[in-house]
Enzyme design. Sequence first.
Site, PDB file in Angstrom:
ATOM      1  N   LYS A   1       0.883  -1.167   0.000  1.00 59.89           N
ATOM      2  CA  LYS A   1       0.000   0.000   0.000  1.00 59.89           C
ATOM      3  C   LYS A   1       0.918   1.214   0.000  1.00 59.89           C
ATOM      4  CE  LYS A   1      -3.703   2.398   2.266  1.00 59.89           C
ATOM      5  NZ  LYS A   1      -3.633   3.206   3.475  1.00 59.89           N
TER       6      LYS A   1
ATOM      7  N   GLY B   1      -8.058   9.908   9.905  1.00 57.95           N
ATOM      8  CA  GLY B   1      -8.385  10.142  11.318  1.00 57.95           C
ATOM      9  C   GLY B   1      -9.377  11.266  11.544  1.00 57.95           C
TER      10      GLY B   1
ATOM     11  N   ALA C   1      -9.568   6.276   4.250  1.00 59.44           N
ATOM     12  CA  ALA C   1      -9.365   7.468   5.093  1.00 59.44           C
ATOM     13  C   ALA C   1     -10.586   8.348   5.228  1.00 59.44           C
ATOM     14  CB  ALA C   1      -8.198   8.313   4.599  1.00 59.44           C
ATOM     15  N   GLY C   2     -10.791   8.783   6.460  1.00 54.91           N
ATOM     16  CA  GLY C   2     -11.865   9.725   6.776  1.00 54.91           C
ATOM     17  C   GLY C   2     -13.172   9.057   7.149  1.00 54.91           C
TER      18      GLY C   2
ATOM     19  N   ASN D   1      -9.734   2.362   9.792  1.00 53.36           N
ATOM     20  CA  ASN D   1      -8.775   2.129  10.876  1.00 53.36           C
ATOM     21  C   ASN D   1      -9.184   2.863  12.152  1.00 53.36           C
ATOM     22  OD1 ASN D   1      -6.579   1.766  12.566  1.00 53.36           O
ATOM     23  ND2 ASN D   1      -5.051   2.421  11.129  1.00 53.36           N
ATOM     24  N   THR D   2      -8.971   4.199  12.168  1.00 48.79           N
ATOM     25  CA  THR D   2      -9.166   4.961  13.403  1.00 48.79           C
ATOM     26  C   THR D   2     -10.537   4.749  14.039  1.00 48.79           C
ATOM     27  OG1 THR D   2      -7.801   6.622  12.335  1.00 48.79           O
ATOM     28  CG2 THR D   2      -8.815   7.246  14.405  1.00 48.79           C
TER      29      THR D   2
END
Lengths: 254, 371
Positions: free
Chosen positions: A96, A157, A183-184, A205-206
């Site tokens: 990645k 995040g 992301a986001g 993830n976050t």
Amino acid sequence: MTLKIAGKTFSSRLFLGTGKFPSNEILSKALAAAETEIVTVALRRVDLDAKNEDILDAIDKKKYLVLPNTSGARDADEAVRLARLAKGMGIGNWIKLEVTPDPNYLLPDPIETLKAAEILVKEGFIVLPYINADPVLAKRLEEAGCATVMPLGSPIGSHQGIRTKEAIEIIIEQANIPVVVDAGIGAPSHAALAMEMGADAVLVNTAIAIASDPIKMAEAFKLAVMAGRKAFSVGIRGSQKTASASSPLTGFLR
Amino acid sequence: MKFIDVLNKTDFSKISSISEHASDLEVKSILSKEKITFEDYIILLSETAVNYLEEMARKAQMITQKFFGKTILLYAPIYLSNECDNSCIYCGFNQKVSGKRISLSVSEVIKEADFLYDRGFRHILLVSGEKKGIVSIAYLKEIVSTLHKKFESISIEIFPLEENEYKELFSVGVDGITIYQEVYDKEIYKKVHPAGPKSDYEFRLATPERAGRVGFYRINIGALLGLGEFQKEAACVGLHASYLRKKFWKSQISISFPRIQGSGANFKPINPISDKQLVQMLCALRLFLPQAGLVLSTRESGTFRDNLISLGTTQMSAESKTSPGGYLNCNQEGEQFNVSDKRSVEEVSQAIKLKGYEPVFKDWDKALTQS
């Protein structure tokens, strides 16, 4: 309803990131609850010589495809070095690609990303680049031989959801390779939206890692991704702003 | 514009007036904002804001977790030499303090480092007093080139260097630099740094800029808490960090909170900083600079550090010895400051886990820093 990347088939459309978790144990349980198959790990966190538990210990390599990422790289050279390191460590040749010169919002550098992608594809890597939602860049990376493109919904995040909807829609419309929204994504509804839009997968993830119950949240994301994908496969009817006329306008064509 | 010009242009009487007149309403409205301005930050440092510490802490925790997750990066310092040409009146390395002076040879430094590697550390910080004849660039380069083969991240906390000297160290594998202005108040600076090269306020102030131009991945600044007046020093730290962030957008800016504790110098703080004030500064900085690294050393007690884990801290040292050779010789003579948190790295890791965070030993890769 399977996802195919570089000739490999996956039944899950939820990728998981592994940073930010409170412990390896919780991480490993969250991966199981998400029923994910592709797990990304920052190479900067991997320590094969670790005295203590290492992040790779939490990931069952037989169950999950480990997708190492080049987080921390500021330019193409650094990213390429990290990718080669991963290969040398025996983690495999999927990568990645993250080239984020700005340590604050971790936004990807399009020029350096393309440069690194070209080098890595030539070296035989399966390259999954993290990009801003830029449709032209997405095509350029596809032409360079990348296996997917991974446009961001909003900064990493930030939990702001899909703020780049129009651009991601163009990327999806034009792509011949899978599009993974990365992301986001802060809530399952964001993931569902991306899937309804026709994204092939999402990476979270976050939102899972820092939830008060990461395991339950991982399951919530699993369900959202499945729901979104199912709705997409049925086809969501666009909302109608005008009332439909009772006598047809083309009724005379008989 | 240089930071010295920014500082000279700053109207400190306006800052203290904003702080003095801060109302409850203002504090509340700032706490409901998503992004806060420098003026908002000043208000969060006010006496009025002390009543809102709990709300500030909650917000600081949420923001920190978004950017850094539930993790704390652990590192350890290696002291190279406590010989020093400066006379900082608060420091145990002050040339007028009688005490044992030690400078480690390259091989002694490597031995200390090997010890830390075996303890699990992958991020280290090389620290030294200012003695250019002994701690030379060649000496540092030799150490760094050797340690870079093993350690993932090497930072330095030594005397200010010239840009070309930083370039040399960057090229052999130093990725971060820590430099505290100590005190931004020029009058107090003069008083506490009466002699030696460190008495040059402006040269020291411009150090992060020289380092930033070289391209270090991490720049860590701070004020030595207990010297200048609290609000003013905290304001300057925030101003400095936000200046550096905009100017050197590829470097991560971190802030430390070194608070004066006992040292061989037996120095009493000029403006003592309370626990409450330290927490207020940490939380206010987090709200002002959501992505800044916030670093805590073992100057603070174990209990206090444990409580700061979930408030915005991102990085902590552990098991530190602050005298050259301190890891292998149990002799604590010649310390820079007294270590308050004397726990082993295992104990600190356990405390981090108990708070629901993961202790991280590696969050960088030397392949990134390869020359």
